[in-house]
Design an enzyme around this catalytic site. Structure first.
Site, PDB file in Angstrom:
ATOM      1  N   TYR A 188       9.814 -15.119  22.384  1.00  0.00           N
ATOM      2  CA  TYR A 188       8.432 -14.915  22.824  1.00  0.00           C
ATOM      3  C   TYR A 188       7.997 -13.516  22.401  1.00  0.00           C
ATOM      4  O   TYR A 188       8.663 -12.527  22.704  1.00  0.00           O
ATOM      5  CB  TYR A 188       8.289 -15.059  24.337  1.00  0.00           C
ATOM      6  CG  TYR A 188       6.872 -14.773  24.793  1.00  0.00           C
ATOM      7  CD1 TYR A 188       5.862 -15.719  24.625  1.00  0.00           C
ATOM      8  CD2 TYR A 188       6.534 -13.538  25.344  1.00  0.00           C
ATOM      9  CE1 TYR A 188       4.554 -15.441  24.999  1.00  0.00           C
ATOM     10  CE2 TYR A 188       5.229 -13.255  25.727  1.00  0.00           C
ATOM     11  CZ  TYR A 188       4.244 -14.206  25.552  1.00  0.00           C
ATOM     12  OH  TYR A 188       2.949 -13.940  25.917  1.00  0.00           O
ATOM     13  N   TYR A 202      -2.066 -19.770  34.817  1.00  0.00           N
ATOM     14  CA  TYR A 202      -1.584 -20.308  36.080  1.00  0.00           C
ATOM     15  C   TYR A 202      -2.660 -20.294  37.149  1.00  0.00           C
ATOM     16  O   TYR A 202      -2.487 -20.814  38.221  1.00  0.00           O
ATOM     17  CB  TYR A 202      -0.345 -19.549  36.533  1.00  0.00           C
ATOM     18  CG  TYR A 202       0.641 -19.486  35.421  1.00  0.00           C
ATOM     19  CD1 TYR A 202       1.352 -20.633  35.071  1.00  0.00           C
ATOM     20  CD2 TYR A 202       0.788 -18.348  34.657  1.00  0.00           C
ATOM     21  CE1 TYR A 202       2.217 -20.614  33.990  1.00  0.00           C
ATOM     22  CE2 TYR A 202       1.651 -18.326  33.583  1.00  0.00           C
ATOM     23  CZ  TYR A 202       2.363 -19.461  33.254  1.00  0.00           C
ATOM     24  OH  TYR A 202       3.193 -19.449  32.193  1.00  0.00           O
ATOM     25  N   ASP A 239      11.647  -6.210  18.824  1.00  0.00           N
ATOM     26  CA  ASP A 239      10.623  -6.282  19.867  1.00  0.00           C
ATOM     27  C   ASP A 239      11.245  -5.880  21.209  1.00  0.00           C
ATOM     28  O   ASP A 239      11.880  -6.679  21.891  1.00  0.00           O
ATOM     29  CB  ASP A 239      10.060  -7.708  19.920  1.00  0.00           C
ATOM     30  CG  ASP A 239       8.994  -7.867  20.990  1.00  0.00           C
ATOM     31  OD1 ASP A 239       8.801  -6.938  21.793  1.00  0.00           O
ATOM     32  OD2 ASP A 239       8.367  -8.946  21.037  1.00  0.00           O
ATOM     33  N   LYS A 291       4.657  -3.084  27.997  1.00  0.00           N
ATOM     34  CA  LYS A 291       5.143  -3.337  29.351  1.00  0.00           C
ATOM     35  C   LYS A 291       5.538  -2.066  30.109  1.00  0.00           C
ATOM     36  O   LYS A 291       4.681  -1.429  30.692  1.00  0.00           O
ATOM     37  CB  LYS A 291       6.283  -4.354  29.313  1.00  0.00           C
ATOM     38  CG  LYS A 291       5.791  -5.745  28.922  1.00  0.00           C
ATOM     39  CD  LYS A 291       6.605  -6.862  29.521  1.00  0.00           C
ATOM     40  CE  LYS A 291       5.864  -8.177  29.406  1.00  0.00           C
ATOM     41  NZ  LYS A 291       6.254  -9.012  28.266  1.00  0.00           N
TER      42      LYS A 291
END
Ligand SMILES: *Cc1c(COP(=O)(O)O)cnc(C)c1O
Length: 436
Positions: free
Chosen positions: A142, A16, A234, A263
């Site tokens: 994802y 981005y 996941d 994360k």
């Protein structure tokens, strides 16, 4: 596009950041739920800086633990050596996971935690003299940006340049009561060739915060178990309290064979990845023959500093105070979902634990490149709230230190902006009408 790093604004070449339309806010400091820019303006971080920050920014307790660790042991090769932080973290994490999870493999991010899980499943067969190379995964999933992780994720604009190089994956719909029979049919058809089934449990994050029922997923898992198909759960996104419970596993009736974490693992302070597995999988690698080993090691595998951060984050996460706060945020979200149900243009408002999401269906183009996302992010930022829709999917994922006032403020901004968007769209429609 070049992998440049501008001297004045080292934003790196995140996707981005490469677009001509992008603008960057230089953030110089963080504190609790706030990020501060160079001008001293502050923004409520309602997306946990891409879903990693658990307890707020620059948490003093984590900082202290990391500082102590840096003064004690900053790094050691994790082959032939180990260290107290890695051992302690393994023990504590395993104590919170389903009982069948008994071994821990360290990496340094979510994508590599997934790569390791996939490699474990494929090599399990290899070590046992069985060749299974297909993988089962959910559509709209994802699992990361490395090649294996890309292969098992939804194929789209992101993966298009590499499509010829991605391995074979059988995709099924995320589970509903309606598609159960169809999914089982596909599962049974390929079972003999499947090395594993990989899935995001309960919430498909990047795919648009799509949610499915624990009961439906459990049913699918049970059939995998019966057919001997390994399951990779996941929990890179949903782990560590996001869903209201410590792990998505706490909602499910079946236990996976492998689990992936990153994360929130370090409270969002440092990169670290973990793949856990069962004794059965580990046993296929534990052997005198070196060629049975899983040859996968990153330089910063099990970084002692990252392990210290993870241990400190767990301390905070497991306090009564944090757990209570998670429940309070969940309650507030649930109430706000009821409010959102009455807003025109909002579809499928939903929440699970500390995550709230809605689909904006105006007259606009939906999907990840919907103009809604850019507009909304910009307007929210102008109101000092950091929100960043995934296309037309708006979501709120606050750090657990968020206060009631901060939540209220965020909800207000959302309502204000959605109403504004409705008005704009109606206006655009009128204008378009008058031209014709
Ligand atoms: C973010 C994410 C990953 C990848 O983690 P990174 O640390 O960004 O590589 C994998 N799986 C899920 C479910 C994720 O949300």
């Amino acid at each position: 596009m070049q992998p440049w790093i501008d001297r004045d604004m080292a934003v790196n070449w995140h996707p981005y950041s490469q677009m001509k339309t992008s603008q960057h806010v230089p953030i110089v400091r963080g504190n609790g739920a706030y990020l501060y820019d160079a001008n001293g303006d502050r923004y409520l971080d309602m997306i946990c800086s891409w879903w990693v920050t658990l307890h707020g920014h620059a948490h003093p307790y984590i900082a202290r633990r990391v500082y102590q660790q840096l003064q004690t042991l900053e790094q050691v090769i994790f082959a032939g050596f180990t260290h107290p932080g890695a051992i302690r973290l393994s023990e504590r994490l395993l104590g919170l996971l389903p009982e069948n999870q008994t071994k821990v493999f360290y990496t340094d991010n979510g994508s590599t935690a997934v790569e390791v899980a996939l490699k474990m499943c494929v090599q399990y067969g290899h070590n046992r003299g069985i060749k299974k190379t297909k993988i089962l995964a959910f559509k709209d999933g994802y699992h990361g940006d490395t090649f294996g992780a890309m292969s098992v994720s939804e194929r789209g604009q992101w993966t298009a340049p590499f499509s010829d190089m991605l391995f074979e994956v059988v995709f099924i719909e995320p589970p509903t009561a309606e598609n159960f029979v169809q999914n089982i049919r596909i599962l049974e058809k390929h079972a003999a060739e499947l090395a594993c089934f990989i899935y995001e449990p309960l919430v498909q994050g990047s795919g648009g915060m799509r949610m499915h029922q624990a009961g439906e997923l459990s049913r699918l898992m049970r059939r995998c178990r019966e057919l001997g198909v390994f399951m990779i759960q996941d929990e890179v996104f949903v782990g560590f309290g996001r869903t209201g419970r410590l792990f998505a596993a706490d909602y499910l009736n079946e236990s996976p064979d492998l689990m992936c974490f990153s994360k929130g693992l370090t409270g969002g302070t440092m990169p670290l990845g973990i793949t856990t597995c069962t004794e059965q999988i580990y046993a296929a690698f534990y052997h005198d023959d070196k060629m049975r080993a899983l040859f996968h090691g990153h330089s910063f595998t099990a970084s002692p500093v990252a392990c210290a951060a993870a241990l400190a984050s767990l301390d905070i996460l497991l306090t009564v105070e944090t757990q209570t706060r998670i429940q309070q945020i969940s309650d507030r979200h649930r109430d706000f979902v009821d409010v959102l149900k009455k807003i025109p243009g909002v579809e499928n408002p939903r929440s699970i634990g500390t995550l709230l999401a809605l689909d904006w269906v105006g007259q606009e183009k939906t999907g990840y490149f919907s103009p809604f996302a850019d507009w909304f992010s910009r307007e929210a930022l102008a109101r000092q709230v950091l929100l960043r829709p995934l296309g037309n999917v708006l979501y709120v994922l606050p750090p657990y230190c968020i206060t009631d006032d901060q939540l209220t403020r965020t909800y207000q901004v959302i309502l204000e902006l959605l109403k504004e968007r409705s008005r704009q769209e109606r206006r655009d429609e009128c204008d378009a009408g008058s031209v014709e």
